[in-house]
Design a protein around this motif. Sequence first.
Motif, PDB file in Angstrom:
ATOM      1  N   PHE A  34       0.752  -1.118   0.136  1.00 55.77           N
ATOM      2  CA  PHE A  34       0.006  -0.015   0.107  1.00 55.77           C
ATOM      3  C   PHE A  34       1.003   1.018   0.093  1.00 55.77           C
ATOM      4  O   PHE A  34       0.374   2.362  -0.775  1.00 55.77           O
ATOM      5  CB  PHE A  34      -0.743  -0.153   0.847  1.00 55.77           C
ATOM      6  N   ARG A  38       0.626   4.110  -2.990  1.00 59.46           N
ATOM      7  CA  ARG A  38       0.824   5.645  -3.087  1.00 59.46           C
ATOM      8  C   ARG A  38       2.226   6.533  -3.348  1.00 59.46           C
ATOM      9  O   ARG A  38       2.084   7.693  -4.075  1.00 59.46           O
ATOM     10  CB  ARG A  38       0.639   5.662  -1.219  1.00 59.46           C
ATOM     11  N   GLN A  75      -2.470  -1.990  12.762  1.00 61.90           N
ATOM     12  CA  GLN A  75      -3.855  -1.976  12.309  1.00 61.90           C
ATOM     13  C   GLN A  75      -4.258  -2.763  11.078  1.00 61.90           C
ATOM     14  O   GLN A  75      -3.633  -2.489  10.807  1.00 61.90           O
ATOM     15  CB  GLN A  75      -3.921  -0.070  11.712  1.00 61.90           C
ATOM     16  N   GLY A  76      -5.309  -3.276  11.106  1.00 61.58           N
ATOM     17  CA  GLY A  76      -5.930  -4.285  10.401  1.00 61.58           C
ATOM     18  C   GLY A  76      -4.664  -5.540  10.529  1.00 61.58           C
ATOM     19  O   GLY A  76      -3.717  -5.926  11.240  1.00 61.58           O
ATOM     20  N   PRO A  77      -5.578  -6.483   9.760  1.00 57.63           N
ATOM     21  CA  PRO A  77      -4.435  -8.079   8.846  1.00 57.63           C
ATOM     22  C   PRO A  77      -2.852  -7.376   8.799  1.00 57.63           C
ATOM     23  O   PRO A  77      -2.168  -6.393   8.690  1.00 57.63           O
ATOM     24  CB  PRO A  77      -5.030  -7.993   7.557  1.00 57.63           C
ATOM     25  N   PRO A  78      -2.032  -8.071   8.784  1.00 59.98           N
ATOM     26  CA  PRO A  78      -0.829  -8.193   8.618  1.00 59.98           C
ATOM     27  C   PRO A  78      -0.425  -8.769   7.604  1.00 59.98           C
ATOM     28  O   PRO A  78      -1.423  -8.047   6.468  1.00 59.98           O
ATOM     29  CB  PRO A  78      -0.855 -10.221   8.869  1.00 59.98           C
ATOM     30  N   ARG A  79       0.579  -7.522   7.357  1.00 64.10           N
ATOM     31  CA  ARG A  79       1.232  -7.048   6.186  1.00 64.10           C
ATOM     32  C   ARG A  79       2.438  -7.336   5.261  1.00 64.10           C
ATOM     33  O   ARG A  79       3.263  -8.045   6.006  1.00 64.10           O
ATOM     34  CB  ARG A  79       1.187  -5.002   6.025  1.00 64.10           C
TER      35      ARG A  79
END
Lengths: 116, 208
Positions: A34, A38, A75-79
């Motif tokens: 991500f 960006r 924050q959120g799922p594994p990256r």
Amino acid sequence: MVPDTGTNWLAQLRRGVVEHCVLALLRDGERYGFDLARSLAESDGLLAGEGTIYPLLTRLRRAQLVESTWRESTQGPPRRYYRLTPAGERALLGFRQEWQRFRDGVDRVLDDGGAL
Amino acid sequence: MSTTGNETLIQDYLRRLDAALAALPRARRRELVAEVAEHIQAGRRDLGDDPAAVRQLLDRVGAPEDIAAAALGEGRDRPPVPRLVDAMVPPLLLLGGLLLGIGWVLGVVLLWASPVWRWPDKLLGTLVIPGGLGGLVVVLGAAVAPAAGGGSSCIQTSGGPPQCVTTGSTTVLPVLSLWVLVILVVAPIAVAVRLETVRRRARVASGA
């Protein structure tokens, strides 16, 4: 075969160049998809869309120019984090040298039709 | 619009992406859709529930066709460009068996030489059913032959009624062969349709 229709050359140009831009973004350490998308999207015209970075990362991974690790995220799922391999560093170095020559050559031809 | 409206927008987008990726192997397709779905979720964390913002986010993620074009070029420089002879493969496999089998053999050779189909489809095209509809003719011929050669023969014995003997199978074959016939017709057609679908997708993907 339909001849190139205006934007096809752009897709072809991106394909070779943007991969190396991703390698350059990874120069200072690992980053996740991500974040990479960006950063690239901030430079207008480099990506057809942020989502196109994922096929590109897969290609780099298969070519063993980058490797990836899954990490937990606050924050959120594994990256999935990507970093350069030694082969990726060499590819980036080679591209930097060639790119300058290539860009200067194209600029010269575009500016004055190649007249010296 | 509410959160559910935004969910619908996102689900629609992912469905379009999934459809655009139809030419990819299933596992690869699933992985890529999951990556993009996660990207969208990551982007949403900074946004409110404004549908305009969600639409803008999906615009930034890009047209599903662009993502598919990038994905189809993975692992090789460009997707395979179907050649004109590839268009002949499905009809040859289906009908080539009727021309003494030669057409079918040619179809198999072209099938395996083509970059358009992957090996499971090549196996499918070769094994289901060798000879295509030509196989039907062979089986029909085999079924008709004993009936024609056999039939009833009666012996007239002196004084008594004629004793008749029926040769050739007449009871088992019709029931069995009905199913065999259906399979012999449906299977080659289904395989030819599948090969043709894959070829058309490859043609679209390569932009040819």
